[in-house]
Design an enzyme around this catalytic site. Structure first.
Site, short mmCIF file in Angstrom:
data_model
loop_
_atom_site.label_atom_id
_atom_site.label_comp_id
_atom_site.label_asym_id
_atom_site.label_seq_id
_atom_site.Cartn_x
_atom_site.Cartn_y
_atom_site.Cartn_z
N HIS A 124 30.23 58.09 -60.85
CA HIS A 124 30.50 58.42 -62.38
C HIS A 124 29.42 58.03 -63.22
CE1 HIS A 124 32.46 57.87 -66.14
NE2 HIS A 124 33.44 58.59 -65.65
N ASP A 201 32.90 49.78 -58.35
CA ASP A 201 33.49 50.45 -59.60
C ASP A 201 34.99 50.99 -58.68
OD1 ASP A 201 34.54 52.01 -61.19
OD2 ASP A 201 32.87 53.40 -61.23
N GLN A 204 38.95 54.10 -60.01
CA GLN A 204 40.12 55.14 -59.22
C GLN A 204 40.64 54.51 -58.14
OE1 GLN A 204 40.85 57.75 -60.76
NE2 GLN A 204 38.97 58.25 -62.13
N LYS A 227 43.53 53.30 -66.59
CA LYS A 227 43.82 54.28 -65.31
C LYS A 227 44.83 53.58 -64.40
CE LYS A 227 39.13 55.97 -65.53
NZ LYS A 227 39.19 57.22 -65.89
N CYS A 365 31.99 63.82 -65.49
CA CYS A 365 31.05 62.44 -65.86
C CYS A 365 30.46 62.46 -64.40
CB CYS A 365 31.75 61.41 -66.20
SG CYS A 365 32.38 61.62 -67.95
#
Ligand SMILES: Cc1ncc(COP(=O)(O)O)c(C=O)c1O
Length: 406
Positions: A124, A201, A204, A227, A365
């Site tokens: 991203h 990261d 998700q 999220k 993104c």
């Protein structure tokens, strides 16, 4: 309760889902952009503002004491949720983006000319641009892990790209476009062998799979509350204590200091060293409620349900000759990207929206990934704990109508 009753009970907790969109029952398939919020999260924020509103860590009165207790309790909940060794390793940020900027600017200031940063093609922008900025400031080199044809990290390339010059590997746990789940533990092991640190990261990942930062042995792990059924504007940076202690302060001001005088300032200990100013108190309390909500669920059952829906949606899409699925990773999480032959993604998304179906269209993104795929964008479905087979069926029916119409 049978599956249908389970689904109804789950969906009843999400007020947003109870509405019509453009005259149709809302079908929300954009949870990777942001998840909807359950009643307990909305309620926790309301209670804070209605009963406890005060600034934290200044407990001269009972409101502040209550606000501080809830605020710091949420830190304990996050530490348990990701199995952090200590609560001091949980630092509040605005979100994953700010957490990555913090590490890039603070840890990054310890890097030197020619040091290398390893990213992947599927990152991203939030996990690309902060490193590019740092690389420009400090004359560092960015290297990029390519993907295999099915949308997984090319692990053979990783062995070649990791060298004794690599200082940091910044990698997503789960791709927000392809849903690919990356082999983080393996990557951490390989990176540590050359002395590189690893930032993961987890934006998700956290809502969909258990995350254990000690088992992964990653050096930093970041994610956003919104999220994972929590509010916007709040996120987490987890880091290893020795690294966080060695890192210089980033943003400065109140709260993060021990003593200030005009001849100099000494800084507070972890986690406050990285938390200047009045924090997002309601956001932290809402995130705490989101973690309580998530941990109250049968997460294995939710994961299995998401996997069944993923397989079902892919199988339905594959039957439409105009559709091409993008990526086919072996391990995929709650996200499907596809394109429609001869049609622009945003036209399809607009026509679906007119039928009450909310999905995402565009580059997500992830422009470098789009370049690598030779696409200018995709359509993306993404699932949450409230997604049902009826949602997928309504989406497929609306998509078929759209394709007929075009
Ligand atoms: C993989 C990934 N990383 C980072 C981000 C940025 O998250 P935020 O905008 O909440 O900081 C996102 C958001 O879509 C994402 O999907």
């Amino acid at each position: 309760m049978n599956q249908e009753q389970n689904n109804a009970a789950m969906r009843a907790q999400f007020p947003v889902l109870q509405q019509q969109a453009n005259g149709y029952p809302l079908v929300y398939l954009d949870s990777a952009a942001t998840t909807q919020k359950p009643d307990p999260v909305i309620e926790a924020i309301n209670v804070y503002y209605q009963q406890d509103n005060a600034n934290v860590h200044r407990a001269a009165h009972c409101l502040s004491a209550r606000a501080t207790q809830k605020f710091e309790h949420a830190r304990d909940l996050v530490a348990q949720f990701i199995n952090a060794p200590s609560r001091e390793q949980v630092i509040w940020t605005k979100g994953a983006t700010e957490a990555i900027n913090l590490v890039a600017q603070s840890y990054g200031s310890l890097l030197n000319l020619g040091d290398e940063i390893l990213l992947s093609t599927m990152e991203h922008h939030a996990n690309i641009v902060p490193w590019q900025q740092l690389a420009q400031q400090r004359d560092l080199v960015i290297r990029v892990i390519p993907l295999t044809a099915n949308g997984e990290l090319d692990m053979n390339a990783v062995s070649e790209l990791l060298t004794e010059r690599t200082r940091i590997v910044a990698i997503t746990h789960v791709s927000n476009v392809l849903g690919s789940v990356n082999p983080i533990a393996q990557l951490v092991k390989m990176s540590h062998q050359v002395g590189a640190k690893v930032l993961v990261d987890g934006s998700q990942a956290v809502a969909h799979m258990p995350v254990d930062v000690q088992a992964l042995d990653c050096d930093f792990y970041v994610f956003s509350g919104h999220k994972m059924y929590g509010p916007t504007g709040i996120g987490v940076l987890y880091g290893k204590t020795e690294l966080l202690n060695a890192m210089p302060v980033w943003q400065t001001g109140g709260e993060m200091i021990k003593k200030v005088s005009f001849s100099g300032t000494t800084f507070n200990a972890l986690p406050f060293k990285f938390e200047p100013g009045t924090p997002n108190i309601s956001g932290v309390i809402g995130l705490g409620a989101a973690i309580e909500f998530l941990t109250s669920l049968d997460r294995v059952a939710i994961h299995n349900q998401e996997q069944v829906l993923l397989a079902y949606a892919k199988q339905q899409l594959e039957q439409l000759s105009e559709i091409t699925l993008i990526g086919s990773p072996q391990e995929q999480m709650a996200v499907i990207s596809f394109v429609v032959k001869g049609e622009h993604h945003s036209d399809i998304a607009t026509l679906l929206d007119q039928q009450g179906i909310a999905i995402r269209a565009g580059h997500h993104c992830a422009m470098p990934l789009m370049d690598a795929l030779g696409l200018n964008g995709t359509l993306r479905l993404s699932f949450g704990c409230y997604t049902t087979k009826q949602d997928v069926d309504a989406f497929i029916t609306a998509l078929q109508k759209t394709l007929e119409f075009l």
